[in-house]
Design a protein around this motif. Structure first.
Motif, PDB file in Angstrom:
ATOM      1  N   ARG A 159       4.288   2.997  -6.043  1.00 26.39           N
ATOM      2  CA  ARG A 159       3.106   2.730  -6.519  1.00 26.39           C
ATOM      3  C   ARG A 159       2.933   2.661  -8.059  1.00 26.39           C
ATOM      4  NH1 ARG A 159       0.512   5.765  -1.433  1.00 26.39           N
ATOM      5  NH2 ARG A 159       0.555   4.074   0.216  1.00 26.39           N
ATOM      6  N   VAL A 160       2.234   1.732  -8.668  1.00 26.05           N
ATOM      7  CA  VAL A 160       2.114   1.873 -10.161  1.00 26.05           C
ATOM      8  C   VAL A 160       0.649   1.960 -10.394  1.00 26.05           C
ATOM      9  CG1 VAL A 160       2.752   0.876 -12.418  1.00 26.05           C
ATOM     10  CG2 VAL A 160       4.259   1.023 -10.550  1.00 26.05           C
ATOM     11  N   SER A 161       0.294   2.592 -11.153  1.00 22.73           N
ATOM     12  CA  SER A 161      -1.125   2.767 -11.577  1.00 22.73           C
ATOM     13  C   SER A 161      -1.363   2.817 -13.345  1.00 22.73           C
ATOM     14  CB  SER A 161      -1.839   3.935 -10.976  1.00 22.73           C
ATOM     15  OG  SER A 161      -3.242   3.807 -11.289  1.00 22.73           O
ATOM     16  N   ALA A 162      -2.271   2.125 -13.683  1.00 24.81           N
ATOM     17  CA  ALA A 162      -2.605   1.923 -15.096  1.00 24.81           C
ATOM     18  C   ALA A 162      -4.133   1.478 -15.349  1.00 24.81           C
ATOM     19  CB  ALA A 162      -1.930   1.186 -16.032  1.00 24.81           C
ATOM     20  N   ALA A 163      -4.808   2.385 -16.038  1.00 18.55           N
ATOM     21  CA  ALA A 163      -6.139   2.056 -16.407  1.00 18.55           C
ATOM     22  C   ALA A 163      -6.424   1.203 -17.810  1.00 18.55           C
ATOM     23  CB  ALA A 163      -7.021   3.282 -16.332  1.00 18.55           C
ATOM     24  N   ASN A 212       0.208  -1.491  -6.322  1.00 21.22           N
ATOM     25  CA  ASN A 212      -0.639  -0.181  -6.296  1.00 21.22           C
ATOM     26  C   ASN A 212      -1.086   0.139  -5.078  1.00 21.22           C
ATOM     27  OD1 ASN A 212      -2.921   1.796  -6.919  1.00 21.22           O
ATOM     28  ND2 ASN A 212      -3.083   0.772  -9.067  1.00 21.22           N
ATOM     29  N   ALA A 213      -2.367   0.091  -4.758  1.00 24.90           N
ATOM     30  CA  ALA A 213      -2.979   0.580  -3.532  1.00 24.90           C
ATOM     31  C   ALA A 213      -2.268   0.054  -2.257  1.00 24.90           C
ATOM     32  CB  ALA A 213      -4.319   0.359  -3.322  1.00 24.90           C
ATOM     33  N   ARG A 214      -2.032  -1.503  -2.151  1.00 25.55           N
ATOM     34  CA  ARG A 214      -1.107  -1.962  -1.397  1.00 25.55           C
ATOM     35  C   ARG A 214       0.392  -2.382  -1.332  1.00 25.55           C
ATOM     36  NH1 ARG A 214      -6.653  -3.878   0.304  1.00 25.55           N
ATOM     37  NH2 ARG A 214      -6.636  -5.225  -1.594  1.00 25.55           N
ATOM     38  N   SER A 215       0.796  -1.530  -2.193  1.00 28.10           N
ATOM     39  CA  SER A 215       2.264  -1.693  -2.763  1.00 28.10           C
ATOM     40  C   SER A 215       3.240  -2.215  -1.524  1.00 28.10           C
ATOM     41  CB  SER A 215       2.567  -0.563  -3.438  1.00 28.10           C
ATOM     42  OG  SER A 215       3.824  -1.000  -3.875  1.00 28.10           O
ATOM     43  N   THR A 216       3.925  -3.284  -2.172  1.00 27.84           N
ATOM     44  CA  THR A 216       4.874  -4.020  -1.497  1.00 27.84           C
ATOM     45  C   THR A 216       6.384  -3.639  -2.390  1.00 27.84           C
ATOM     46  OG1 THR A 216       4.863  -5.898  -2.556  1.00 27.84           O
ATOM     47  CG2 THR A 216       3.451  -5.940  -0.838  1.00 27.84           C
ATOM     48  N   LEU A 217       6.307  -2.633  -2.950  1.00 29.06           N
ATOM     49  CA  LEU A 217       7.487  -2.204  -3.748  1.00 29.06           C
ATOM     50  C   LEU A 217       8.158  -1.342  -2.909  1.00 29.06           C
ATOM     51  CD1 LEU A 217       6.391  -1.991  -7.227  1.00 29.06           C
ATOM     52  CD2 LEU A 217       7.663  -3.791  -6.474  1.00 29.06           C
TER      53      LEU A 217
END
Length: 142
Positions: free
Chosen positions: A83-87, A120-125
């Motif tokens: 999961r990747v996150s960036a604001a 992110n929240a529903r990552s397919t990675l």
């Protein structure tokens, strides 16, 4: 004396370099890579590796499109969801009204998530992390 100090310094550098390449003493391994967003290195954010079986997770900061999770803070080999996150960088804070406590969370502008849910929240990675290494995992987010 100077030669001794240089020799000790070089031995320490070699030891630290070699120990950073392999698994930690308890079997955890590191992961590193690059993250791009819309073709550019992601300036800042976080990457998280969550074991598919839910047994473990670890993460690292993304800085200038790169991240590195050291073996000491790493994961045990296995299959992981990534999961990747960036604001958003919008951190505008309205001026407090007289009588309101400073630091009131309602005064801060909400930060918007820049990364689409499928990363992110529903990552397919997903990736398989091995003990053989090196474990390099790059992410390209359109």
């Amino acid at each position: 004396m100077r030669l001794f100090a240089v020799t000790v310094f070089m031995a320490a550098v070699v030891t630290l370099t070699v120990s950073g390449c392999g698994p930690a003493a308890d079997g955890r391994v590191g992961v590193s890579g690059n993250v791009t967003h819309r073709g550019e290195p992601l300036p800042s954010g976080n990457i998280q590796f969550v074991a598919v079986d839910g047994s473990q997770m670890a993460g690292a900061a993304i800085v200038n499109g790169s991240y590195a999770l050291a073996p000491e803070q790493g994961v045990f080999p296995g299959e992981f969801t990534v999961r990747v996150s960036a604001a958003s960088e919008d951190t505008a804070v309205p001026v407090p009204v007289e009588g309101e406590a400073p630091g009131d969370p309602s005064l801060f502008a909400p930060r918007q998530e820049l990364i689409p849910d499928e990363y992110n929240a529903r990552s397919t990675l997903s990736t398989q992390i091995t003990s053989d290494g090196p474990n390099t995992y790059d992410v390209e987010i359109p």
